[in-house]
Design a protein around this motif. Sequence first.
Motif, PDB file in Angstrom:
ATOM      1  N   UNK A 176      64.389 -50.487  80.283  1.00 29.12           N
ATOM      2  CA  UNK A 176      64.468 -51.543  79.275  1.00 29.12           C
ATOM      3  C   UNK A 176      65.907 -51.814  78.847  1.00 29.12           C
ATOM      4  N   UNK A 177      66.720 -50.754  78.739  1.00 33.01           N
ATOM      5  CA  UNK A 177      68.104 -50.903  78.296  1.00 33.01           C
ATOM      6  C   UNK A 177      69.034 -51.364  79.407  1.00 33.01           C
ATOM      7  N   UNK A 178      68.593 -51.230  80.655  1.00 30.36           N
ATOM      8  CA  UNK A 178      69.440 -51.588  81.779  1.00 30.36           C
ATOM      9  C   UNK A 178      70.189 -50.407  82.363  1.00 30.36           C
ATOM     10  N   UNK A 179      70.090 -49.253  81.723  1.00 29.66           N
ATOM     11  CA  UNK A 179      70.747 -48.055  82.245  1.00 29.66           C
ATOM     12  C   UNK A 179      70.163 -47.681  83.589  1.00 29.66           C
ATOM     13  N   UNK A 180      68.841 -47.793  83.740  1.00 31.93           N
ATOM     14  CA  UNK A 180      68.161 -47.521  85.002  1.00 31.93           C
ATOM     15  C   UNK A 180      67.824 -48.847  85.665  1.00 31.93           C
ATOM     16  N   UNK A 181      68.254 -49.022  86.905  1.00 33.01           N
ATOM     17  CA  UNK A 181      67.964 -50.266  87.627  1.00 33.01           C
ATOM     18  C   UNK A 181      66.650 -50.196  88.398  1.00 33.01           C
ATOM     19  N   UNK A 182      66.260 -48.987  88.798  1.00 26.47           N
ATOM     20  CA  UNK A 182      64.998 -48.819  89.533  1.00 26.47           C
ATOM     21  C   UNK A 182      64.496 -47.394  89.350  1.00 26.47           C
ATOM     22  N   UNK A 183      63.181 -47.276  89.289  1.00 25.99           N
ATOM     23  CA  UNK A 183      62.548 -45.966  89.187  1.00 25.99           C
ATOM     24  C   UNK A 183      61.657 -45.773  90.399  1.00 25.99           C
ATOM     25  N   UNK A 184      61.735 -44.570  91.001  1.00 23.32           N
ATOM     26  CA  UNK A 184      60.941 -44.225  92.179  1.00 23.32           C
ATOM     27  C   UNK A 184      59.984 -43.109  91.788  1.00 23.32           C
ATOM     28  N   UNK A 185      58.674 -43.431  91.698  1.00 22.31           N
ATOM     29  CA  UNK A 185      57.713 -42.440  91.239  1.00 22.31           C
ATOM     30  C   UNK A 185      56.309 -42.741  91.713  1.00 22.31           C
ATOM     31  N   UNK A 186      55.313 -41.985  91.230  1.00 22.32           N
ATOM     32  CA  UNK A 186      53.914 -42.190  91.645  1.00 22.32           C
ATOM     33  C   UNK A 186      53.437 -43.605  91.321  1.00 22.32           C
ATOM     34  N   UNK A 187      52.957 -44.308  92.325  1.00 22.86           N
ATOM     35  CA  UNK A 187      52.555 -45.695  92.127  1.00 22.86           C
ATOM     36  C   UNK A 187      51.406 -45.876  91.137  1.00 22.86           C
ATOM     37  N   UNK A 188      50.385 -44.985  91.113  1.00 19.85           N
ATOM     38  CA  UNK A 188      49.305 -45.177  90.131  1.00 19.85           C
ATOM     39  C   UNK A 188      49.804 -45.175  88.689  1.00 19.85           C
TER      40      UNK A 188
END
Length: 229
Positions: A104-116
Motif C-alpha cells: 500500500x505504501x509503495x515500499x513493496x512493489x510485488x509480493x510472491x506467496x501462496x496464491x490462495x
Amino acid sequence: MDDGRIVAKYEIVFNNVTVTEERKDTYDFATYRIDQLGWQVPDKSPIKKIAKPADIAGLRVSVGSGTNQEKILLDWDKQNKAAGLKPVEILYYEKYGDVLLGLKSGRVQAYFGPNPSIAYNIAVSGGSRIVGTFSGAGPDLQGLIAAMTKKGNGLEYTSRYGSNDELARYPEAEFAPPHGAFRRYDAATAELKRVWTRPHHRGAGLGRLVVRELERGGLRQEPNSMYIQ
C-alpha cells in the motif's frame, strides 16, 4: 521453515508445506491441494505481468524467509544477475499484514506467496491484483501442498484413511498370488484393496496406471464385477 526442528516437536505439520524431492527423503506426505504461488502487486502498479525472471529485475519483492517460493525467487535473481540484469531487492516481513502495508505504501512493489491467501485477501479487501501464478515445484511440475510427518511413522496413512486397522483386518494369505491386490468379496465379485503409491512417486499418474492394469488383470481372473472401497 526448519523442517527438522518442527517435525521433532510435532507429530504432523499443516503449514503450507510444499512436497519437494529433498523432503521426500526424510518425510512422508499426505497431499490435500495443489501448490500454486501468486504474484501480488498494488492495483495502481504499472506491472502487468510476471511470468519469467526478467519481469522482476530491479524490483523490490517481498517473500517469506525459508519458504519454497524464496528458493524460486533467489534462483530467478541469480539468473537475472548472470544475464546482466538488475538484481532484485528482497524484503522480508514476518506477517502478511506487514506485506500488505508495504504494498500500500509503495515500499513493496510485488509480493510472491501462496496464491490462495493472496486471492482471498483481494476478494475481501481489494486494493491489489494478481499478475502471475507459478507452480511451487517449478516450471516443469505441478507442486503439491501436504501434511508432513516423520517418514515411516504411519501417520501419513492415518491422515488419509483415519486408521491403520484396515491393514490388519484380513490375513495376508487372501492376497497371495495369483490374487494379488484382489480379495474375493463373493463368488462373482472381487474387491480391489491394498493399492498404495509411495509418497515420493505420487503426482505422476502411476497410481492410475496401476489400477487400470489391476482392473484388466482382475477381469481375467473371472469375477463378473469388482469395486474399490
